[in-house]
Write a protein that holds these residues in place. Structure first.
Motif, mmCIF file in Angstrom:
data_model
loop_
_atom_site.group_PDB
_atom_site.id
_atom_site.type_symbol
_atom_site.label_atom_id
_atom_site.label_comp_id
_atom_site.label_asym_id
_atom_site.label_seq_id
_atom_site.Cartn_x
_atom_site.Cartn_y
_atom_site.Cartn_z
ATOM 1 N N TYR A 418 43.361 -1.796 -6.495
ATOM 2 C CA TYR A 418 44.802 -1.587 -6.322
ATOM 3 C C TYR A 418 45.135 -0.162 -5.885
ATOM 4 O O TYR A 418 46.307 0.152 -5.688
ATOM 5 C CB TYR A 418 45.547 -1.944 -7.605
ATOM 6 N N ASP A 419 44.140 0.691 -5.734
ATOM 7 C CA ASP A 419 44.360 2.002 -5.118
ATOM 8 C C ASP A 419 44.204 1.828 -3.607
ATOM 9 O O ASP A 419 43.113 1.955 -3.056
ATOM 10 C CB ASP A 419 43.363 3.032 -5.648
ATOM 11 N N THR A 420 45.308 1.506 -2.948
ATOM 12 C CA THR A 420 45.247 1.064 -1.548
ATOM 13 C C THR A 420 45.320 2.208 -0.537
ATOM 14 O O THR A 420 45.206 1.970 0.660
ATOM 15 C CB THR A 420 46.405 0.089 -1.274
ATOM 16 N N GLY A 421 45.520 3.425 -1.021
ATOM 17 C CA GLY A 421 45.805 4.513 -0.091
ATOM 18 C C GLY A 421 44.682 4.870 0.855
ATOM 19 O O GLY A 421 44.922 5.373 1.956
ATOM 20 N N ASP A 422 43.425 4.607 0.467
ATOM 21 C CA ASP A 422 42.322 5.047 1.305
ATOM 22 C C ASP A 422 42.109 4.162 2.527
ATOM 23 O O ASP A 422 41.347 4.513 3.419
ATOM 24 C CB ASP A 422 41.029 5.115 0.473
ATOM 25 N N LYS A 423 42.788 3.004 2.567
ATOM 26 C CA LYS A 423 42.656 2.188 3.781
ATOM 27 C C LYS A 423 43.744 2.520 4.798
ATOM 28 O O LYS A 423 43.780 1.946 5.886
ATOM 29 C CB LYS A 423 42.692 0.702 3.432
ATOM 30 N N ALA A 424 44.634 3.452 4.444
ATOM 31 C CA ALA A 424 45.706 3.865 5.350
ATOM 32 C C ALA A 424 45.332 5.155 6.073
ATOM 33 O O ALA A 424 44.557 5.965 5.562
ATOM 34 C CB ALA A 424 46.996 4.066 4.560
ATOM 35 N N LEU A 425 45.892 5.341 7.249
ATOM 36 C CA LEU A 425 45.727 6.621 7.937
ATOM 37 C C LEU A 425 46.505 7.724 7.221
ATOM 38 O O LEU A 425 46.073 8.857 7.164
ATOM 39 C CB LEU A 425 46.231 6.503 9.377
ATOM 40 N N GLN A 426 47.654 7.342 6.688
ATOM 41 C CA GLN A 426 48.495 8.311 6.004
ATOM 42 C C GLN A 426 47.940 8.610 4.619
ATOM 43 O O GLN A 426 47.273 7.790 4.015
ATOM 44 C CB GLN A 426 49.913 7.752 5.827
ATOM 45 N N CYS A 427 48.285 9.783 4.117
ATOM 46 C CA CYS A 427 48.114 10.051 2.697
ATOM 47 C C CYS A 427 49.443 9.715 2.026
ATOM 48 O O CYS A 427 49.527 8.803 1.221
ATOM 49 C CB CYS A 427 47.719 11.496 2.440
ATOM 50 N N GLY A 428 50.491 10.450 2.387
ATOM 51 C CA GLY A 428 51.818 10.090 1.902
ATOM 52 C C GLY A 428 52.304 8.835 2.613
ATOM 53 O O GLY A 428 52.354 8.786 3.837
ATOM 54 N N ARG A 429 52.645 7.806 1.830
ATOM 55 C CA ARG A 429 53.100 6.544 2.438
ATOM 56 C C ARG A 429 54.341 6.057 1.709
ATOM 57 O O ARG A 429 54.339 5.902 0.488
ATOM 58 C CB ARG A 429 51.984 5.491 2.408
ATOM 59 N N HIS A 430 55.404 5.847 2.457
ATOM 60 C CA HIS A 430 56.690 5.443 1.907
ATOM 61 C C HIS A 430 56.624 4.023 1.355
ATOM 62 O O HIS A 430 55.853 3.188 1.837
ATOM 63 C CB HIS A 430 57.753 5.515 3.014
ATOM 64 N N VAL A 431 57.440 3.746 0.353
ATOM 65 C CA VAL A 431 57.526 2.392 -0.199
ATOM 66 C C VAL A 431 58.425 1.559 0.711
ATOM 67 O O VAL A 431 59.645 1.680 0.675
ATOM 68 C CB VAL A 431 58.091 2.405 -1.634
ATOM 69 N N ASP A 432 57.828 0.731 1.534
ATOM 70 C CA ASP A 432 58.580 -0.122 2.455
ATOM 71 C C ASP A 432 58.658 -1.568 1.990
ATOM 72 O O ASP A 432 59.472 -2.343 2.500
ATOM 73 C CB ASP A 432 57.949 -0.083 3.857
ATOM 74 N N VAL A 433 57.824 -1.946 1.051
ATOM 75 C CA VAL A 433 57.722 -3.349 0.676
ATOM 76 C C VAL A 433 58.889 -3.826 -0.177
ATOM 77 O O VAL A 433 59.277 -4.998 -0.108
ATOM 78 C CB VAL A 433 56.394 -3.618 -0.077
ATOM 79 N N PHE A 434 59.483 -2.953 -0.991
ATOM 80 C CA PHE A 434 60.443 -3.430 -1.992
ATOM 81 C C PHE A 434 61.660 -4.079 -1.348
ATOM 82 O O PHE A 434 62.209 -5.054 -1.869
ATOM 83 C CB PHE A 434 60.866 -2.282 -2.913
ATOM 84 N N LYS A 435 62.115 -3.555 -0.212
ATOM 85 C CA LYS A 435 63.258 -4.154 0.490
ATOM 86 C C LYS A 435 62.980 -5.601 0.853
ATOM 87 O O LYS A 435 63.803 -6.494 0.626
ATOM 88 C CB LYS A 435 63.571 -3.348 1.757
ATOM 89 N N LEU A 436 61.799 -5.835 1.439
ATOM 90 C CA LEU A 436 61.433 -7.187 1.848
ATOM 91 C C LEU A 436 61.262 -8.094 0.634
ATOM 92 O O LEU A 436 61.765 -9.224 0.611
ATOM 93 C CB LEU A 436 60.144 -7.151 2.677
ATOM 94 N N TRP A 437 60.560 -7.601 -0.369
ATOM 95 C CA TRP A 437 60.306 -8.430 -1.558
ATOM 96 C C TRP A 437 61.615 -8.826 -2.246
ATOM 97 O O TRP A 437 61.811 -9.991 -2.591
ATOM 98 C CB TRP A 437 59.400 -7.667 -2.530
#
Length: 566
Positions: A418-437
């Motif tokens: 559940y530590d998903t950050g290492d598969k992203a190019l970004q280090c800082g990543r905005h929470v975009d999912v909550f709006k959709l969910w």
């Protein structure tokens, strides 16, 4: 209660209209606060309009700052019911808000006033009597207001004025007559989710600092993969800052799948690569090729060059201008035959997967290796919300992970998947999912389906009106596949001219003039562009469920009104 020239609530006005002792004023304000904000409104009213008597001592000897911030009380209750001196923003600054000592009252009052500004804007966005845009030229806005940054802080009264000014000149993208972009509309649940996300103010790279958001991303991406058609929703994915980045992720992963050594040794270690895409694909694929060192010359609709290794085919499900869908099944057959990664850019068309009536247009998407899908477009989720879905689990992680030990410690006490950050190019990543969910929970899949079906029905309504209407010419034959309706408006002066170069030259100037007049009047907005050998034409797109048949009728009448004399 409102200060002159402003729309926010001002406390401590000299005419007494902001006096909490005025029961009518207090009652009206509380009703608004409680109606729109519930708990915080109740709390704020208790803080501002308590039952205790005001202190009897004179304020004459107090400094303006002390009078403005008279929030301390003798009781130990939090929140207390003691009365409070008026909040006068002219004497308050950001340093008087939380976490300042005694900052709770001015903070609640300030945020409530910000909320009032936002709520007024939201209501106006759906009012057809208001302008879509209050257009001013850049030099006019620069001259009319001082936008420069200063060394010294401004008071909170000025800060509230800046909020109002910014929204005054903002485009009302939720307005029912705004048709300018693929992302339109203003969903109330999505808006609430965005406010909550900003309040939480966290990062998506580890479970330990975003536990609920990380789980919601896992659940939502799995559901999206199920809808694509991957068995059990298996695979991987991530929310990224827009479809352009999602497409670039797909190119990176496809390249890594074929040549994993590229991660450490770079492009010098691999053959010259080539990607295949259609002529009308999104320009982000060229940007991705440039950014990844593949080169824009290595991207062709068809190629006979020798020595290039095909590593990706990108099919488009819903092109930006025409709204066209590539034949995904045929593309999938070719990719399978030649063992090439198949990517589907469904940034615009992915929303049709929610509709039982229209999802056939993406038949074959389930055979893709990766899919870009932007819920902030056809599904009306507030910007930004873009997902890349990958069929093979673990590939994205292997492609991008760098094992930063200060974030991704391997001896944590919970499931590290559940530590998903290492598969992203970004280090800082905005929470975009909550709006959709949250919207999905509020609307259900059937709600999104109704949204999509309504927008496509409105596009068909527009097409049926103008396809044989005098003064209109369709850019391509046949009913549009998406909500994109592309057409020329031909003013009376051009209707009898022969179809030659002179006519095309004059026709190319019509759409830009009409668009400029639309913006100056503020009545509506619709995009235009040239494409290939076709001169400027209107591209109408509909993704806002607030639009109606009457708004489509208005658009047609407005185009004719503004272009009749050209």
């Amino acid at each position: 209660m409102a200060s002159p020239g402003s729309g926010f609530w001002s406390f401590g006005s000299e005419d007494g209209s902001g006096d909490p002792e005025n029961p009518g004023t207090a009652r009206a304000w509380c009703q608004v606060a409680q109606k729109f904000t519930g708990g915080i409104g109740n709390k704020l009213c208790a803080l501002l309009y308590g039952d205790a008597e005001k202190p009897a001592e004179s304020r004459g000897s107090q400094t303006p700052r002390a009078a403005a911030r008279k929030a301390a009380c003798a009781c130990d209750q939090k929140p207390c019911n003691c009365s409070k001196a008026d909040v006068n923003y002219a004497y308050l600054h950001a340093t008087d808000l939380l976490p300042a000592c005694d900052g709770e009252r001015p903070t609640l009052a300030f945020l409530q006033d910000v909320m009032n500004i936002l709520l007024q804007y939201v209501v106006k966005s759906f009012d057809r009597s208001t302008k879509v845009i209050d257009f001013h030229y850049p030099n006019e806005l620069l001259q009319e207001y001082n936008w420069e940054l200063a060394d010294q802080p401004q008071n909170l009264e000025e800060i509230l004025m800046h909020c109002q000014t910014t929204l005054k000149y903002a485009i009302k993208t939720g307005h029912p007559r705004y048709f300018n972009q693929l992302s339109t509309g203003l969903d109330m649940v999505g808006l609430a989710a965005d406010w909550l996300t900003s309040t939480a103010n966290t990062n998506m790279f580890t479970y330990e600092i975003a536990p609920v958001f990380v789980l919601l991303e896992y659940v939502t991406l799995k559901k999206m993969r199920e809808i694509i058609g991957w068995p059990g929703g298996s695979g991987d994915g991530i929310f990224s800052p827009g479809g352009a980045i999602s497409n670039m992720y797909a190119m990176m992963i496809a390249r890594f799948k074929m040549f994993p050594e590229v991660k450490e040794k770079g492009m010098a270690a691999v053959p010259r690569l080539i990607a295949f895409t259609s002529e009308h694909s999104h320009f982000s694929l060229k940007k991705g090729a440039a950014a990844l060192g593949i080169g824009t010359d290595s991207q062709f609709a068809n190629s006979t060059q020798v020595g290039f290794v095909p590593f990706l085919v990108s099919a488009t499900a819903g092109t930006t201008v025409y709204g066209a869908f590539d034949p995904l099944l045929a593309v999938a057959d070719i990719c399978k035959k030649y063992k090439i990664w198949m990517h589907v850019d469904a940034a615009w068309g992915g929303g049709l997967l929610m509709s039982r009536k229209h999802r056939w247009k993406l038949s074959g998407v389930e055979r893709a290796n990766s899919v870009t899908w932007n819920p902030h477009k056809m599904m009306g989720v507030p910007l930004q919300c873009s997902a890349l879905l990958v069929r093979e689990e673990g590939l994205m992680q292997n492609c991008n992970q760098m094992h930063a030990s200060y974030l991704f410690q391997q001896d944590k006490h919970y499931d590290l998947s559940y530590d998903t950050g290492d598969k992203a190019l970004q280090c800082g990543r905005h929470v975009d999912v909550f709006k959709l969910w949250l919207m999905w929970r509020a609307k259900g899949t059937t709600g999104f389906e109704a949204h999509v079906d309504k927008c496509l029905e409105l596009a068909e309504y527009l097409y049926n009106i103008i396809k044989n209407r005098e003064g209109y010419e369709m850019v391509f034959d046949g009913k549009p596949q998406h909500t994109n309706v592309c057409f020329w408006y031909v003013p009376p002066s051009l209707r009898t001219l022969e179809d030659n170069e002179e006519r095309m030259s004059r026709l190319s100037k019509v759409a830009p003039v009409i668009k400029a007049r639309m913006m100056e009047y503020g009545t509506t907005m619709v995009s235009y562009q040239p494409l290939g050998d076709k001169v400027n034409f209107f591209r109408m797109v509909i993704s806002n469920p607030a639009a109606t048949h009457q708004d489509i009728d208005f658009l047609i009448e407005e185009i004719e009104r503004l272009g009749q004399d050209l």
